[in-house]
Design an enzyme around this catalytic site. Structure first.
Site, PDB file in Angstrom:
ATOM      1  N   ASN A 137       1.471  -0.993  -0.169  1.00 10.09           N
ATOM      2  CA  ASN A 137      -0.311   0.466   0.186  1.00 10.09           C
ATOM      3  C   ASN A 137       0.816   1.251   0.022  1.00 10.09           C
ATOM      4  OD1 ASN A 137       0.780  -0.749   2.496  1.00 10.09           O
ATOM      5  ND2 ASN A 137      -1.078   0.022   3.211  1.00 10.09           N
ATOM      6  N   LYS A 160      12.033  -7.575   1.470  1.00 13.23           N
ATOM      7  CA  LYS A 160      11.161  -8.188   0.056  1.00 13.23           C
ATOM      8  C   LYS A 160       9.530  -7.572   0.027  1.00 13.23           C
ATOM      9  CE  LYS A 160       7.498 -10.975   0.944  1.00 13.23           C
ATOM     10  NZ  LYS A 160       7.172 -10.684  -0.437  1.00 13.23           N
ATOM     11  N   GLU A 163       5.088  -8.586  -3.402  1.00 10.87           N
ATOM     12  CA  GLU A 163       5.164  -8.887  -5.570  1.00 10.87           C
ATOM     13  C   GLU A 163       4.232  -8.073  -5.779  1.00 10.87           C
ATOM     14  OE1 GLU A 163       3.789 -12.611  -6.025  1.00 10.87           O
ATOM     15  OE2 GLU A 163       2.289 -12.734  -4.036  1.00 10.87           O
ATOM     16  N   THR A 215      -2.721  -9.292   9.988  1.00  6.62           N
ATOM     17  CA  THR A 215      -2.302  -9.959  11.211  1.00  6.62           C
ATOM     18  C   THR A 215      -2.687 -11.318  11.124  1.00  6.62           C
ATOM     19  OG1 THR A 215      -3.582  -8.129  12.599  1.00  6.62           O
ATOM     20  CG2 THR A 215      -3.274  -9.825  13.564  1.00  6.62           C
ATOM     21  N   GLU A 235       4.212  -4.582  11.915  1.00  5.98           N
ATOM     22  CA  GLU A 235       3.088  -3.300  11.751  1.00  5.98           C
ATOM     23  C   GLU A 235       2.229  -4.361  11.499  1.00  5.98           C
ATOM     24  OE1 GLU A 235       3.139  -0.528  13.481  1.00  5.98           O
ATOM     25  OE2 GLU A 235       5.440  -0.509  14.357  1.00  5.98           O
ATOM     26  N   CYS A 269      -3.332   0.477   7.183  1.00  2.73           N
ATOM     27  CA  CYS A 269      -3.177   0.027   7.933  1.00  2.73           C
ATOM     28  C   CYS A 269      -4.349   1.354   9.216  1.00  2.73           C
ATOM     29  CB  CYS A 269      -2.210  -0.494   9.059  1.00  2.73           C
ATOM     30  SG  CYS A 269      -1.194   1.280   7.908  1.00  2.73           S
ATOM     31  N   LYS A 447      -2.938  -4.265  20.804  1.00  2.95           N
ATOM     32  CA  LYS A 447      -3.552  -5.538  20.294  1.00  2.95           C
ATOM     33  C   LYS A 447      -3.314  -6.365  19.559  1.00  2.95           C
ATOM     34  CE  LYS A 447      -8.012  -2.866  21.966  1.00  2.95           C
ATOM     35  NZ  LYS A 447      -9.247  -2.809  21.333  1.00  2.95           N
ATOM     36  N   GLU A 454       7.547   1.331  15.225  1.00  6.23           N
ATOM     37  CA  GLU A 454       8.158   2.129  13.540  1.00  6.23           C
ATOM     38  C   GLU A 454       8.573   3.691  14.719  1.00  6.23           C
ATOM     39  OE1 GLU A 454       6.884   0.183   9.231  1.00  6.23           O
ATOM     40  OE2 GLU A 454       6.138   1.748  10.327  1.00  6.23           O
TER      41      GLU A 454
END
Ligand code: NDP
Length: 496
Positions: A137, A160, A163, A215, A235, A269, A447, A454
């Site tokens: 994203n 990585k 893709e 998640t 994250e 997110c 949670k 980060e």
């Protein structure tokens, strides 16, 4: 058996192929990690003077600045996000390199108090080879949020990318090499999670894995990383509540909620997916919000057009998931806007929607806290609106989620804003704004939204480990007198 393959990267707005990249095989991964480990051991990045490392990062920031228009265009084409968004987002990326370059120069070792004549100094040293797994994203933003502190701390980094959108991260690695990051210190290995990602993250030479993902992916990966006793930052998903109180400035709240909900076509997110609005302004808020939604839909078009307001969904699979969640909404849920994939041509610029993956901003009411639309990430431009009456009910609704990443509060009452912010179960709370992100500002979830952070000093620390060196500074005579634990004539011995 899985075999070496090439990945075709497509433009989600047109369905056209952009390029192909080679997927790293398990043996490519082993070689890359071995080279990364050798680079770390040889020390030509991990052990160079900190000011030199810092200046390479600053140099890279300046070179990145030059590349922003080009990278923004590629980012828009591989993600389907509007060029307006990508210019704004990428324009800020050099800040991450500058921040860690500066932080590095201010980082100091320290001396701890000890018993006896000892000098105990504590330094931060790198972890070794670290792996970063990033999503589609915000391809370059998320990669850079991880790469900058990892390189600053002196690690050898393997990335990585998704893709679906690997191009800008690959290009960035080339830029890093030209800026002076030594060979094998930053390697980008494209490939799928199951093929390339698994090989990277299960390799025992990898001392930290840092992932941004859903998640389920983060949970599964945690077990692999844990079994190697490596460090882990994850994250993960989110379902951000936006609480709008009666006393909020209505226009700002409507505009802010629209930004929260529909930037990146809701594929973030911290997307504001649960609009929780107080009863005194509920009707007026919804009415104005729907006007805003219609204005966004009307200005959807070719994402590369600077006037385009909202882009595509990343892939057909992701789009079908959004459609399914909306179609399977509970019987009493009502679609107030959107709800159907866009076909035909754009009123903005005659762009043909039918080849692309366009879904309009969608607003739904009548959803309960046990419904999937409330509980699960849609990862698309779909929001639910819900009325509340008293402050405790608003708070209850905001916290009625397994996620705890971002949350927004709109009110002019400063006391209420801070009271609520303290009670909301989220790693990031924005008051009268949304989705603000700075290199210095910790980013991460509570949670099921993840573990670790980060950004900021925390991220630099998490890419290093402390090393405690303890020196006996007593004279030779004092040492001889006090350091023979097995002396024959001493009963009440004490070492040191
Ligand atoms: P995915 O979980 O599908 O994938 C994320 C990355 O993990 C991709 O590179 C993927 O590879 C890789 N991956 C998947 N399985 C494995 C595995 N077994 N081993 C190693 N790597 C693996 O997420 P999306 O790309 O769809 O991104 C969207 C998700 O990311 C959302 O849930 C969103 O909330 C979350 N996110 C969280 C953020 C945060 O700051 N907390 C920020 C942005 C997004 P590939 O896809 O190439 O196969």
């Amino acid at each position: 058996m899985l075999k070496l393959c090439r990945i075709t990267v497509k433009n989600p707005a047109t369905g056209q192929d952009l390029c192909t990249v080679t997927s790293a095989s398990p043996s490519d991964v082993r070689t890359a990690i071995h080279l990364a480990h050798s680079a770390y051991k040889e020390g030509y990045w991990s052990k160079i003077p900190v000011p030199v490392r810092s200046s390479v990062l600053s140099n890279l920031a300046r070179m990145l600045e030059q590349k922003i228009p080009e990278f923004a265009k590629i980012e828009s084409m591989q993600t389907g996000r509007c060029i307006k968004e990508m210019n704004a987002q990428l324009g800020r990326l050099p800040e991450w390199l500058d921040y860690y370059a500066a932080l590095l120069k201010t980082h100091q070792a320290f001396v701890v108090p000890t018993q006896g004549k000892l000098l105990n100094y504590v330094q931060r040293v790198p972890l070794g080879v670290v792996a970063q797994i990033t999503p589609f994203n915000h391809p370059l933003l998320i990669a850079l949020k991880k790469i900058a502190p990892a390189l600053a701390a002196g690690n050898s980094v393997i990335v990585k990318p998704s893709e679906l959108a690997p191009i800008t991260v690959l290009e960035f690695a080339e830029l890093a090499a030209s800026a002076g990051v030594p060979e094998n210190v930053l390697q980008v290995l494209p490939g799928s999670g199951q093929y390339t990602g698994r090989s990277i993250t299960s390799n025992p030479l990898v001392r930290k894995v840092d992932i941004t993902a859903g998640t389920a992916t983060g949970r599964a990966l945690g077990q692999v990383v844990g079994s190697n006793l490596a460090a882990y930052t994850a994250e993960l998903g989110g379902k951000a509540p936006i609480i709008v109180f009666d006393d909020a400035d209505l226009e700002s709240a409507v505009n802010g909620a629209a930004f929260a909900s529909f930037v990146a076509s809701g594929q973030t997110c911290v997307s504001g997916t649960r609009l929780i609005v107080q009863s005194g302004i509920y009707e007026e808020f919804v009415e104005k919000f729907l006007v805003k939604v219609e204005s966004i839909r009307r200005r959807m078009g070719d994402p590369i057009n600077p006037a385009s307001a909202m882009g595509t969904i990343i892939s057909e699979t992701h789009l079908q998931r959004i459609e399914k969640m909306v179609e399977e909404r509970p019987a009493k849920a009502r679609i107030l806007a959107g709800g159907k994939r866009l076909k035909g041509t754009s009123t903005l610029d005659r762009f043909d929607f039918s080849q692309g993956l366009f879904y309009p901003p969608t607003v739904i009411d009548g959803v309960e806290t046990h419904d999937d639309l409330w509980r699960e990430e849609v990862f698309g431009p779909v929001v639910v609106v819900r009325k509340f009456t008293e402050e405790p009910e608003g708070l209850f609704l905001a916290n009625a989620s397994k996620y705890g990443l971002g949350a927004g509060l709109w009110t002019q009452d400063i006391g209420k804003a801070h009271r609520l912010a303290a009670e909301i179960e989220a790693g990031l709370v924005w008051i009268n704004t949304h989705h603000r992100n700075d290199p210095s500002s910790p980013w991460g979830g509570m949670k099921e939204s993840g573990i670790g952070r980060e950004n900021g000093i925390e991220a630099l620390e998490s890419y290093s480990q402390s090393k405690s060196t303890i020196v006996n500074i007593a004279s030779v005579e004092e040492t001889r007198a006090s350091h023979d634990w097995f002396a024959e004539d001493v009963e009440d011995a004490r070492y040191g």
